[in-house]
Design a protein around this motif. Structure first.
Motif, PDB file in Angstrom:
ATOM      1  N   ARG A 377      55.692 -15.882  98.501  1.00  0.00           N
ATOM      2  CA  ARG A 377      55.730 -14.404  98.137  1.00  0.00           C
ATOM      3  C   ARG A 377      54.436 -13.707  98.802  1.00  0.00           C
ATOM      4  O   ARG A 377      53.399 -14.253  98.861  1.00  0.00           O
ATOM      5  CB  ARG A 377      55.208 -14.418  96.620  1.00  0.00           C
ATOM      6  CG  ARG A 377      55.100 -13.254  96.021  1.00  0.00           C
ATOM      7  CD  ARG A 377      54.766 -13.200  94.451  1.00  0.00           C
ATOM      8  NE  ARG A 377      54.902 -12.060  93.844  1.00  0.00           N
ATOM      9  CZ  ARG A 377      55.431 -11.877  92.788  1.00  0.00           C
ATOM     10  NH1 ARG A 377      56.592 -12.483  92.343  1.00  0.00           N
ATOM     11  NH2 ARG A 377      55.817 -10.731  91.958  1.00  0.00           N
ATOM     12  N   VAL A 378      54.635 -12.655  99.315  1.00  0.00           N
ATOM     13  CA  VAL A 378      53.508 -11.768  99.848  1.00  0.00           C
ATOM     14  C   VAL A 378      53.580 -10.384  99.571  1.00  0.00           C
ATOM     15  O   VAL A 378      54.429  -9.845  98.973  1.00  0.00           O
ATOM     16  CB  VAL A 378      53.743 -11.744 101.730  1.00  0.00           C
ATOM     17  CG1 VAL A 378      53.790 -13.343 102.303  1.00  0.00           C
ATOM     18  CG2 VAL A 378      55.022 -11.191 101.896  1.00  0.00           C
ATOM     19  N   ASP A 379      52.231  -9.840  99.631  1.00  0.00           N
ATOM     20  CA  ASP A 379      51.991  -8.496  99.146  1.00  0.00           C
ATOM     21  C   ASP A 379      52.167  -7.493  99.986  1.00  0.00           C
ATOM     22  O   ASP A 379      51.918  -6.170  99.697  1.00  0.00           O
ATOM     23  CB  ASP A 379      50.692  -8.400  98.390  1.00  0.00           C
ATOM     24  CG  ASP A 379      50.595  -9.412  97.227  1.00  0.00           C
ATOM     25  OD1 ASP A 379      51.710  -9.327  96.271  1.00  0.00           O
ATOM     26  OD2 ASP A 379      49.790 -10.134  96.778  1.00  0.00           O
ATOM     27  N   SER A 380      52.129  -7.661 101.637  1.00  0.00           N
ATOM     28  CA  SER A 380      52.206  -6.412 102.415  1.00  0.00           C
ATOM     29  C   SER A 380      52.821  -7.002 103.872  1.00  0.00           C
ATOM     30  O   SER A 380      52.933  -8.441 104.036  1.00  0.00           O
ATOM     31  CB  SER A 380      50.807  -6.325 102.790  1.00  0.00           C
ATOM     32  OG  SER A 380      50.040  -7.408 103.579  1.00  0.00           O
ATOM     33  N   LEU A 381      53.078  -6.302 104.639  1.00  0.00           N
ATOM     34  CA  LEU A 381      53.640  -6.411 105.784  1.00  0.00           C
ATOM     35  C   LEU A 381      52.684  -7.083 106.809  1.00  0.00           C
ATOM     36  O   LEU A 381      53.181  -8.083 107.488  1.00  0.00           O
ATOM     37  CB  LEU A 381      54.110  -5.181 106.742  1.00  0.00           C
ATOM     38  CG  LEU A 381      54.835  -5.250 107.990  1.00  0.00           C
ATOM     39  CD1 LEU A 381      56.037  -6.198 107.996  1.00  0.00           C
ATOM     40  CD2 LEU A 381      55.162  -4.198 108.614  1.00  0.00           C
ATOM     41  N   ASP A 382      51.496  -6.907 106.588  1.00  0.00           N
ATOM     42  CA  ASP A 382      50.572  -7.651 107.450  1.00  0.00           C
ATOM     43  C   ASP A 382      50.522  -9.169 107.052  1.00  0.00           C
ATOM     44  O   ASP A 382      50.382 -10.020 107.782  1.00  0.00           O
ATOM     45  CB  ASP A 382      49.140  -6.932 107.261  1.00  0.00           C
ATOM     46  CG  ASP A 382      48.803  -5.752 107.854  1.00  0.00           C
ATOM     47  OD1 ASP A 382      49.656  -5.318 108.816  1.00  0.00           O
ATOM     48  OD2 ASP A 382      48.039  -5.047 107.607  1.00  0.00           O
ATOM     49  N   GLU A 383      50.413  -9.357 105.846  1.00  0.00           N
ATOM     50  CA  GLU A 383      50.548 -10.655 105.228  1.00  0.00           C
ATOM     51  C   GLU A 383      51.799 -11.494 105.642  1.00  0.00           C
ATOM     52  O   GLU A 383      51.769 -12.647 105.943  1.00  0.00           O
ATOM     53  CB  GLU A 383      50.428 -10.745 103.609  1.00  0.00           C
ATOM     54  CG  GLU A 383      50.279 -12.154 102.930  1.00  0.00           C
ATOM     55  CD  GLU A 383      50.156 -12.132 101.824  1.00  0.00           C
ATOM     56  OE1 GLU A 383      50.046 -13.161 100.969  1.00  0.00           O
ATOM     57  OE2 GLU A 383      49.853 -10.879 101.017  1.00  0.00           O
ATOM     58  N   ALA A 384      52.951 -10.768 105.671  1.00  0.00           N
ATOM     59  CA  ALA A 384      54.319 -11.332 106.178  1.00  0.00           C
ATOM     60  C   ALA A 384      54.124 -11.714 107.605  1.00  0.00           C
ATOM     61  O   ALA A 384      54.587 -12.697 108.087  1.00  0.00           O
ATOM     62  CB  ALA A 384      55.390 -10.379 105.741  1.00  0.00           C
ATOM     63  N   VAL A 385      53.631 -10.739 108.383  1.00  0.00           N
ATOM     64  CA  VAL A 385      53.631 -11.180 109.714  1.00  0.00           C
ATOM     65  C   VAL A 385      52.601 -12.183 110.091  1.00  0.00           C
ATOM     66  O   VAL A 385      52.969 -13.269 110.903  1.00  0.00           O
ATOM     67  CB  VAL A 385      53.374  -9.877 110.571  1.00  0.00           C
ATOM     68  CG1 VAL A 385      53.078 -10.406 112.137  1.00  0.00           C
ATOM     69  CG2 VAL A 385      54.532  -8.913 110.575  1.00  0.00           C
TER      70      VAL A 385
END
Length: 463
Positions: A377-385
Motif C-alpha cells: 500500500r502506497v500513498d503517492s506516485l513518488d512512493e509507488a515508483v
C-alpha cells in the motif's frame, strides 16, 4: 541434476537420458561448423521456406508437443497449447520479416562523402554457431524465440536445455531436421551444466544466449567474457504492478490474477509485487484476493485446471522458504500460504497473497518463482515508483492508470526493459524483449533480437 522427465504432478520419474560423451559433443560441434558454412550462404527466400515448413510441422504437432511440455514441467495443458501456437506465430513472423530487418543500409550521403568514399553500405552478416542455454519454464517458446531469428540470419544453433525437459529439447532438434535444414543447423546437446563451459570455450562457438537464473547468467557471461564472445542474457524478474487512483480497478484486479499465476507463477515476466495506491487499495485487494481464491489447482492435464504444480520439489521448497520467512517476520497471509491438502504426490502450492511486506523479508528482494504475490500500500506516485525500483531486477513492469501525466512519469522513471500500461506483460515477435539491471542485457525478438547475433559490417568503396 540427472537428465530426466519427472512428472511434477506425481513426482514419478518417467524417462531418463544419458549425457553425451565428450566424443559425441565434439562430433556435434564439428557438424555445427560444417552446417554453418553451408547455411550462411543460403538466400533469405530459402531460409524462409524452411522456417515456414518448421512452423507448419509444429502447428500439426501442437497437441502432442503440448502434452510433452505439460508432462515434463507441469504447465496447464491449455497454456502449453498456447505456447506452441505462439512459437508458430514467431516462426512465421521471422520468415516474413528477416530479409527486410537485415537489409543493407545506406549511411547518409554527406557522411559517405565526408569519409572519402564513393559509396558505403552497412551489412548484417551471420557470425556462426550460437549456444543457447535455456530454462524449463517455457521449454518451447524460450528456444524458438532464439532459434527463429538466429536461423533466419544464417546462424546455426546448439541447444543446452534444462535437464528436466529433455523430450521437449529433442523434439526441437527433430522438428528442424524434418523441416529440411542441413544436418547440424539445429542440435540439442544433452549435457549437464558442468559441460557448458567447455562448449562455450570451443573456438567454433561464436556466441551464447541464456535465459535463466542470475547465477547461471553470471557463469556464462564470465566464461564468454574471458573468451571475448557476445552474449545475450535474460535473467530473473520481480516485476512491479502499479495500480494508481484513476485505474479501472476491476479490470486491473482481474488481470492481476492472470499476471501472477501464468505458467503456475513460474515466469520471469509474471507480475510479482503489487503496489497499490491507498485510494484504491482496499477495492483492489478484495477483488484480487477473491480471484486468487477462485483458481482451480490440480492436474495440469485437465482442461479445468488454472494452476498446476511447480516444476520441481526443490522449487516448492524454495518458495515455501520465502513465504515462511515473510510470515515469521510479520507478513499477513490474505489467502493460500501452503500446500493444498487434497493433492498428494505432486509439487503443488496454493495461490497466495501476502500483505504487510517489510524490507527485512527475503521476499521483498528475491524473486518468488511460483503463485505467490506480495501486496503493498502506497500513498503517492513518488512512493509507488520508488518501491517499483527497489529491486535488483528490471525485466518488465505494469502500470494501471488513466492519467497521462502518471503514465509519462512511470515510463520515464521505472527502471525496467518494458512498461506495460493498462495490461499485463507479454512478449510478441514484433516487439523487443529484455531487461535492465540484474535482469540481464541485450534484446530478443523484433529487429533488435535478430541483429544481436550478426556481424554489423561497414563496407567502404573508394574511387
Amino acid at each position: 541434476m540427472p537428465i530426466a522427465t519427472v512428472n511434477p504432478a506425481t513426482g514419478e520419474t518417467l524417462k531418463t537420458f544419458e549425457a553425451l560423451t565428450p566424443e559425441e559433443v565434439e562430433r556435434r560441434l564439428a557438424t555445427a561448423e560444417a552446417a554453418y558454412r553451408k547455411h550462411r550462404l543460403t538466400s533469405f527466400a530459402d531460409r524462409g521456406k524452411l522456417m515456414e515448413r518448421a512452423a507448419d510441422l509444429l502447428e500439426a504437432d501442437i497437441d502432442d508437443v503440448a502434452r510433452t511440455m505439460t508432462l515434463e514441467m507441469g504447465k496447464p495443458l491449455k497454456a502449453a497449447r498456447a505456447e506452441a501456437a505462439k512459437c508458430v506465430k514467431a516462426m512465421r513472423w521471422y520468415a516474413a520479416h528477416a530479409e527486410s530487418l537485415l537489409a543493407d543500409e545506406k549511411p547518409e550521403a554527406r557522411d559517405v562523402e565526408d569519409s572519402g568514399a564513393v559509396r558505403a553500405v552497412v551489412r548484417y552478416r551471420p557470425i556462426g554457431p550460437v549456444l543457447a542455454v535455456m530454462p524449463w519454464n517455457f521449454p518451447l517458446w524460450q528456444v524458438v524465440r532464439f532459434a527463429a531469428p538466429a536461423l533466419m540470419a544464417g546462424n546455426v544453433g546448439l541447444l543446452k536445455h534444462a535437464s528436466n525437459v529433455p523430450q521437449t529439447a529433442l523434439y526441437l532438434e527433430e522438428l528442424f531436421r524434418r523441416a529440411g535444414y542441413f544436418e547440424g543447423c539445429f542440435q540439442t546437446l544433452l549435457i549437464g551444466s558442468g559441460a557448458v563451459e567447455g562448449v562455450l570455450r570451443d573456438p567454433r562457438v561464436a556466441a551464447a544466449t541464456l535465459t535463466g537464473s542470475e547465477p547461471a547468467g553470471r557463469a556464462v557471461a564470465s566464461v564468454a567474457g574471458d573468451e571475448v564472445k557476445k552474449t545475450v542474457l535474460e535473467l530473473g524478474g520481480s516485476d512491479p504492478y502499479l495500480v494508481l487512483p484513476s485505474a479501472d480497478v476491476e479490470k486491473a484486479a482481474a488481470t492481476a490474477v492472470t499476471a501472477r499465476v501464468q505458467n503456475n507463477g513460474q515466469s520471469c515476466i509474471a507480475a510479482k509485487r503489487f503496489i497499490v495506491h491507498a485510494d484504491v487499495h482496499d477495492a483492489f485487494r478484495d477483488r484480487f484476493v477473491a480471484g486468487m481464491r477462485e483458481l482451480t489447482v490440480g492436474d495440469p492435464m485437465s482442461e479445468d485446471t488454472d494452476v498446476g504444480p511447480l516444476s520441481s520439489e526443490q522449487g516448492r521448497k524454495d518458495l515455501e522458504a520465502l513465504v515462511d520467512d515473510a510470515v515469521a517476520k510479520g507478513a499477513t497471509v490474505l489467502c493460500g500460504g501452503g500446500r493444498p491438502e487434497r493433492l498428494d504426490g505432486g509439487w503443488f502450492y496454493t495461490p497466495t497473497v501476502l500483505a504487510g511486506i517489510t524490507e527485512d523479508m527475503r521476499i521483498h528482494r528475491e524473486e518468488a518463482f511460483g503463485p505467490v504475490a506480495t501486496l503493498y500500500r502506497v500513498d503517492s506516485l513518488d512512493e509507488a515508483v520508488a518501491l517499483a525500483n527497489d529491486t535488483p531486477f528490471g525485466l518488465s513492469s505494469n502500470v494501471w492508470t488513466r492519467d497521462e501525466d502518471d503514465i509519462a512519469r512511470c515510463v520515464r522513471d521505472i527502471q525496467a526493459g518494458g512498461v506495460f500500461v493498462n495490461g499485463m506483460t507479454a512478449s510478441h515477435p514484433g516487439l523487443p524483449f529484455g531487461g535492465a539491471k540484474r535482469s540481464g542485457y541485450g534484446r530478443e525478438l523484433a529487429e533488435e533480437g535478430i541483429r544481436e547475433f550478426c556481424n554489423v559490417t561497414t563496407v567502404w568503396y573508394g574511387a
